[in-house]
Design an enzyme around this catalytic site. Structure first.
Site, short mmCIF file in Angstrom:
data_model
loop_
_atom_site.label_atom_id
_atom_site.label_comp_id
_atom_site.label_asym_id
_atom_site.label_seq_id
_atom_site.Cartn_x
_atom_site.Cartn_y
_atom_site.Cartn_z
N CYS A 1 0.80 -1.20 0.06
CA CYS A 1 -0.22 -0.05 0.12
C CYS A 1 0.82 1.35 0.07
CB CYS A 1 -0.85 -0.16 1.23
SG CYS A 1 -2.40 -1.19 1.14
N LYS B 1 0.26 3.25 -3.35
CA LYS B 1 -1.03 3.75 -3.40
C LYS B 1 -0.90 5.14 -3.80
CE LYS B 1 -5.48 3.36 -0.95
NZ LYS B 1 -6.36 2.99 0.21
N LYS C 1 -16.13 8.23 0.56
CA LYS C 1 -15.05 7.90 0.90
C LYS C 1 -14.90 6.91 1.95
CE LYS C 1 -13.19 12.48 0.38
NZ LYS C 1 -12.58 13.77 0.98
N ASP D 1 -8.49 -4.39 -4.89
CA ASP D 1 -6.93 -3.91 -4.51
C ASP D 1 -6.28 -4.61 -4.99
OD1 ASP D 1 -5.32 -2.60 -2.86
OD2 ASP D 1 -6.87 -2.37 -1.44
N SER E 1 -5.81 -11.09 -16.61
CA SER E 1 -4.41 -10.88 -16.57
C SER E 1 -3.88 -10.04 -17.72
CB SER E 1 -3.68 -12.24 -16.53
OG SER E 1 -3.83 -13.05 -17.62
#
Length: 355
Positions: A26, A29, A58, A77, A149
């Protein structure tokens, strides 16, 4: 294939570092400020009363109502690797992706793989990544149903996840109440630890402890929480402890955080004191910093509170009379949970961090 060859093919040795390990987990990000700027400029959509939670709130995932008793939770994610072992990377990426469903109070049902991988590399490595992800989907009680993919120069992996939740029992991130206690369920500092490990500045024991945390599903904390009146919840990931906490305050509340009560990896403090910190942490500081007041808090702890967390813990807002009992139950399932602060009436700063 030898371990060293595996390391190089996976992009974690020699000159391949520049291709695959630019900033994994992360820490890769986009900053919260950039995202807000982009989302504010998107055109308005047709109103749909069944979309209970969308990107404008949010929150951690989208929620769409199907009936009075069932809504589905949608999230996705994915990110580049932050550890050497491909199987472990797959586990971490999947655990992180699944977490948003638990942050909404839901149950995981299906998942789809998201894969970017150089076709010229050893596909056995990709197989190990996907095997790690599959194991975590199974542990979550879900089914891996497919995926997509593409051939890419950089390795990236994650999941698109669908879960279900009762529309009347959704955990929103901004519905905490004044006097609620804030409870956090995992240790902070994994971004700093993984960054230090990549350049050989972190011992194996500390890295393994961080990996254990990142591969622990938030499913178990979520299940325990169902016995309590949870007013709000979020999972702490790329925007760091303070960034996600700011979203919980939602411009109409403030909070006090007790730094000494926040669970952290002690080695992360020493690493931060050596300025082994992340670019993602500095983005978080730039975005949140003016809305936080630190009352004589050490630099290392500030950095840990800004540090992007990969597969971080859940933050619950719960009534004061239930907080101790919830923490006790979370500790019984071996989570380092702690009451880390409380929500107060809105003041001139959103978050005050004290010792």
């Amino acid at each position: 294939m030898s371990y060293n060859n595996l390391k190089i093919a996976y992009g974690l040795g020699g000159n391949m570092d520049k291709l695959y390990c630019k900033g994994g987990g992360c820490t890769a990000k986009l900053g919260a400020g950039i995202l807000s700027h982009i989302l504010e400029r998107l055109p308005e959509q047709n109103f749909d009363k069944n979309l209970i939670v969308g990107f404008d709130s949010k929150d951690d995932a989208a929620v769409y109502k199907l009936s009075d008793d069932i809504a589905f939770v949608q999230t996705l994610d994915f990110f580049p690797p932050m550890v050497e072992d491909p199987y472990t990377f797959g586990q971490i990426a999947a655990t992180n992706a699944l977490s948003d469903v638990y942050a909404m109070g839901g149950e995981v049902k299906t998942a789809l793989n998201i894969v970017c991988f150089p076709q010229s590399s050893d596909l056995n490595i990709l197989g190990e990544i996907m095997r790690g992800g599959l194991e975590k989907v199974k542990e979550a009680g879900g089914v891996l149903a497919g995926g997509h993919s593409i051939d890419d120069t950089d390795v990236k992996y994650g999941l698109s996840v669908t879960g279900v939740v009762n529309p009347k029992k959704i955990y929103s991130n901004n519905t905490g109440k004044v006097k609620d206690k804030l409870i956090f369920t995992k240790k902070l500092g994994v971004g700093i630890i993984c960054t230090a490990a990549r350049i050989g500045e972190c011992d194996e024991k500390t890295l393994n402890e961080a990996i254990e945390s990142m591969t622990t599903l938030n499913k178990y904390a979520c299940e325990v929480s169902k016995n309590y009146d949870i007013h709000a919840c979020t999972d702490v990931t790329g925007f760091g402890f303070l960034g996600h906490l700011l979203e919980m305050m939602d411009n109409d509340k403030s909070c006090v955080i007790y730094a000494d009560k926040v669970p952290v990896f002690e080695e992360a403090k020493a690493l931060a004191d050596e300025f082994l910190i992340t670019a993602g942490g500095q983005r978080n500081r730039n975005h949140v910093g003016e809305k936080v007041f630190f009352d004589n808090i050490p630099f290392s702890m500030e950095e840990i509170l800004f540090d992007p967390q990969t597969s971080g813990g859940l933050m619950f807002a719960v009534s004061a009379d239930e907080a101790d009992s919830l923490v006790e139950e979370l500790k019984k399932i071996n989570l380092p949970a702690s009451i880390v602060g409380e929500i107060i009436e809105k003041t001139d700063v959103a978050i005050k961090v004290v010792k």
